[in-house]
Scaffold this motif. Structure first.
Motif, PDB file in Angstrom:
ATOM      1  N   ASN A  84      -1.577   1.106  -4.274  1.00 18.05           N
ATOM      2  CA  ASN A  84      -1.130   1.063  -2.918  1.00 18.05           C
ATOM      3  C   ASN A  84      -2.127   1.021  -1.758  1.00 18.05           C
ATOM      4  OD1 ASN A  84       0.190   1.806  -0.164  1.00 18.05           O
ATOM      5  ND2 ASN A  84       2.252   2.310  -1.560  1.00 18.05           N
ATOM      6  N   ASP A  91       7.298   3.178  -2.136  1.00 23.99           N
ATOM      7  CA  ASP A  91       7.612   1.957  -1.935  1.00 23.99           C
ATOM      8  C   ASP A  91       6.973   1.238  -0.324  1.00 23.99           C
ATOM      9  OD1 ASP A  91       8.813  -0.858  -1.465  1.00 23.99           O
ATOM     10  OD2 ASP A  91      10.773  -0.041  -0.857  1.00 23.99           O
ATOM     11  N   GLU A  92       6.001   0.728  -0.814  1.00 21.22           N
ATOM     12  CA  GLU A  92       5.104   0.268   0.594  1.00 21.22           C
ATOM     13  C   GLU A  92       4.611   1.238   1.376  1.00 21.22           C
ATOM     14  OE1 GLU A  92       6.645  -3.371   2.201  1.00 21.22           O
ATOM     15  OE2 GLU A  92       6.323  -4.562   0.640  1.00 21.22           O
ATOM     16  N   SER A  93       5.301   1.482   2.332  1.00 19.20           N
ATOM     17  CA  SER A  93       4.960   2.440   3.409  1.00 19.20           C
ATOM     18  C   SER A  93       5.814   3.621   3.393  1.00 19.20           C
ATOM     19  CB  SER A  93       4.875   1.983   4.894  1.00 19.20           C
ATOM     20  OG  SER A  93       6.170   1.454   5.075  1.00 19.20           O
TER      21      SER A  93
END
Length: 452
Positions: free
Chosen positions: A151, A235-237
Motif C-alpha cells: 500500500n 482498502d486503498e485509503s
C-alpha cells in the motif's frame, strides 16, 4: 582488498559496535567495520531513530502556540535531514580516520565461525576475525493485514521521517512508544491522527494515574486513541477495524506501521557459524553477551535486550571488559535503567511502579503531584509547559527510592538524578533536602518528596 585478517570484525554501525571498533582501533588493533548501507553510518539512532525523531519533536514544541502550518513540518524534515547527514559523516570519519580500521559497505554473510564474506559494490571481500561482534539492530514488523503490504500510503517510522509532506489524515497502527511519539508529533504539526491499539489500553505498564494523565495530554494534543482495535483490512485509503462486535473504518492519507520490531538477522547465515537464536529470532547471549560461539558477541537490539541506544553503549562496556578487562562486568550489573517516551511533555520512568511495588508486598510510601500545583517549581511555567504529573515510590522502611514516573518538562534529564540515587542508595530524604539550581525541574524534589 579481497582478504583481510582482523583482530575484531563488527557487523553493524550501531552504538555498541562502533564504540568498540573505535576503542580497539585506537589501541592499535586491526578492526573491520561492516555496514550494509552508506545511509546508516552511525547506526539507527542518529539516522532513523532517536536523533531525527527528537529533532522533529523539538521543532513541533517550538511551534506550540503558533497557528499550525504544514510548511513548518516540511522545514523541520529538511533541517532534520541536514542534521542526520552531518552526524552520519562524522561517524564515518570517526572510524575511517583511525589507522588499522577499515569500513566496508556491503552485505555481510557468515561462511564459518571465524569468516565473513562481504558483498560490496566493487566485489567480494572475505574477512577473518579473531573476535566478531554482531550488532545489526532491529526493524519494524509488518503484520499480515490484507491490503497493507504494497500500500503506497503505508510506511515505517523511518519512511515517515523522510516524508516532507505531512499526511493530513494519519492512522497509526500500534500504541507502543514509537506509535505514541509519532502520533503526538504529527498531531502537533496539524495532522488529524487516529491511533489504533490492539490492547485494551495504551501505557498499560504504567500506573493508572500516570497513564490517565498521559492519555489526556495526548487527546488534548489532537490524538484520537482507539483501544481494543483489531485491524481487519486496508482498502486503498480506508483502514477497517473492529472493536468488539462493532465494525468501523477510518480514512487515511498516511498509515504508520508501529507494531513492534524484530531483529535483523536475515541474510547473515548464522547457521554457518553455529550461532544459536531464540524463538523470537534474537541472538541468544549469556550475561557477558557471548553467543553460542564464545568468540562471537551480539550487542544492541539484535540480542533481545532493551532497545535503547544507551543499553547498546553498556553492551560495549561488557564486551570490552571481556576483551581487555578482567571479565567481571555483566548485564546483570544494570540497575535502575530509565526510559523516556518523548511526548510533550515527556514521560520518563525508572524502577518499580506503585502497582508493582504493592504486588511485591513492599511497605511503601507514595507521593504524586500535578506539575501545575507545584508552586515552588516555576520552570515549567516559564517554558509554557506546566502540564503533567510527578510521582515517586519509596520503601517505607529504608527510605530508598523504588521507582519514579515523571511526566513533565525536562523529565528525560531529571530522571537520571533519580536513577543515580537508586543505584547508590541515596535516600528520598537526602534528595528532598538537597540544594538544586533555580529555576529548574530538579528542585521539584524539594516539594514532591516533602509530601511523603
Amino acid at each position: 582488498m579481497s582478504d583481510i585478517d582482523a583482530d575484531l570484525v563488527v557487523i553493524g554501525f550501531g552504538k555498541g559496535g562502533k564504540t568498540l571498533a573505535a576503542t580497539l582501533g585506537r589501541q592499535g588493533k586491526r578492526v573491520v567495520m561492516i555496514e550494509r548501507s552508506n545511509q546508516m553510518y552511525g547506526g539507527t539512532c542518529i539516522n532513523i531513530g532517536c536523533v531525527p525523531t527528537k529533532s522533529m519533536v523539538f521543532a513541533a514544541e517550538e511551534a506550540l502556540g503558533h497557528p499550525r502550518d504544514p510548511a513548518m513540518y516540511t522545514a523541520a524534515v529538511h533541517r532534520t535531514a541536514e542534521l542526520t547527514a552531518s552526524l552520519r559523516e562524522q561517524n564515518y570519519a570517526m572510524l575511517d580516520s583511525i589507522p588499522g580500521v577499515d569500513v566496508l559497505t556491503g552485505t555481510a554473510t557468515f561462511l564459518d565461525a571465524h569468516t565473513v564474506s562481504v558483498q560490496a559494490d566493487d566485489g567480494v571481500v572475505t574477512v577473518e576475525g579473531h573476535h566478531i561482534v554482531v550488532g545489526t539492530g532491529s526493524e519494524p514488523v509488518w503484520p499480515n493485514i490484507p491490503g497493507l503490504q504494497g500500500n503506497p500510503r503505508a510506511m515505517t517510522s523511518a519512511e515517515l521521517l523522510a516524508t516532507d509532506q505531512l499526511p493530513s489524515r494519519l492512522v497509526v497502527l500500534g500504541g507502543g512508544y514509537v506509535g505514541l511519539e509519532f502520533a503526538a508529533m504529527c498531531a502537533a504539526y496539524g495532522a488529524h491522527v487516529t491511533l489504533l491499539e490492539r490492547q485494551p489500553a495504551v501505557l498499560s505498564r504504567e500506573d493508572d494515574d500516570v497513564a490517565a494523565v498521559a492519555v489526556k495530554l495526548l487527546e488534548e494534543a489532537g490524538v484520537r486513541i482507539v483501544c481494543a482495535a483489531d485491524v481487519t483490512s486496508i482498502d486503498e485509503s480506508t483502514v477497517h477495524y473492529r472493536v468488539g462486535a462493532r465494525e468501523t473504518s477510518v480514512e487515511a492519507d498516511g498509515i504508520l506501521v508501529a507494531l513492534g520490531r524484530h531483529p535483523v538477522t536475515s541474510g547473515l547465515n548464522l547457521e554457518a557459524a553455529s550461532i544459536a537464536i531464540r524463538d523470537d529470532g534474537t541472538i541468544a547471549v549469556d550475561e557477558h553477551l557471548r553467543t553460542s560461539q564464545p568468540h562471537i558477541f551480539a550487542v544492541g537490539d539484535v540480542n533481545g535486550g532493551p532497545q535503547f541506544t544507551y543499553v547498546s553503549l553498556d553492551d560495549y562496556r561488557v564486551v570490552l571488559d571481556q576483551l581487555n578487562g578482567n571479565g567481571s562486568r555483566t548485564t546483570s550489573d544494570r540497575v535502575a535503567v530509565p526510559y523516556t517516551l518523548f511526548m510533550t511533555p515527556p514521560l520518563a520512568r525508572v524502577g518499580l511502579t506503585e502497582r508493582q511495588a504493592r504486588e511485591a508486598g513492599s511497605a511503601i510510601k507514595v507521593a504524586a503531584l500535578p506539575v501545575a500545583k507545584m508552586a515552588t517549581v516555576p520552570r515549567a511555567r516559564i517554558v509554557h509547559q506546566p502540564a503533567g504529573l510527578m510521582k515517586v515510590v519509596v520503601d517505607a522502611d529504608t527510605d530508598e527510592i523504588l521507582g519514579a514516573a515523571l511526566l513533565s518538562y525536562d523529565s528525560h534529564e531529571v530522571i537520571n538524578t533519580v536513577a543515580l540515587a537508586m543505584r547508590h542508595g541515596i535516600t528520598a530524604t537526602t534528595l528532598r533536602d538537597s540544594i538544586y539550581t533555580h529555576p529548574s525541574m530538579t528542585e521539584a524534589f524539594n516539594q514532591l518528596l516533602g509530601m511523603l
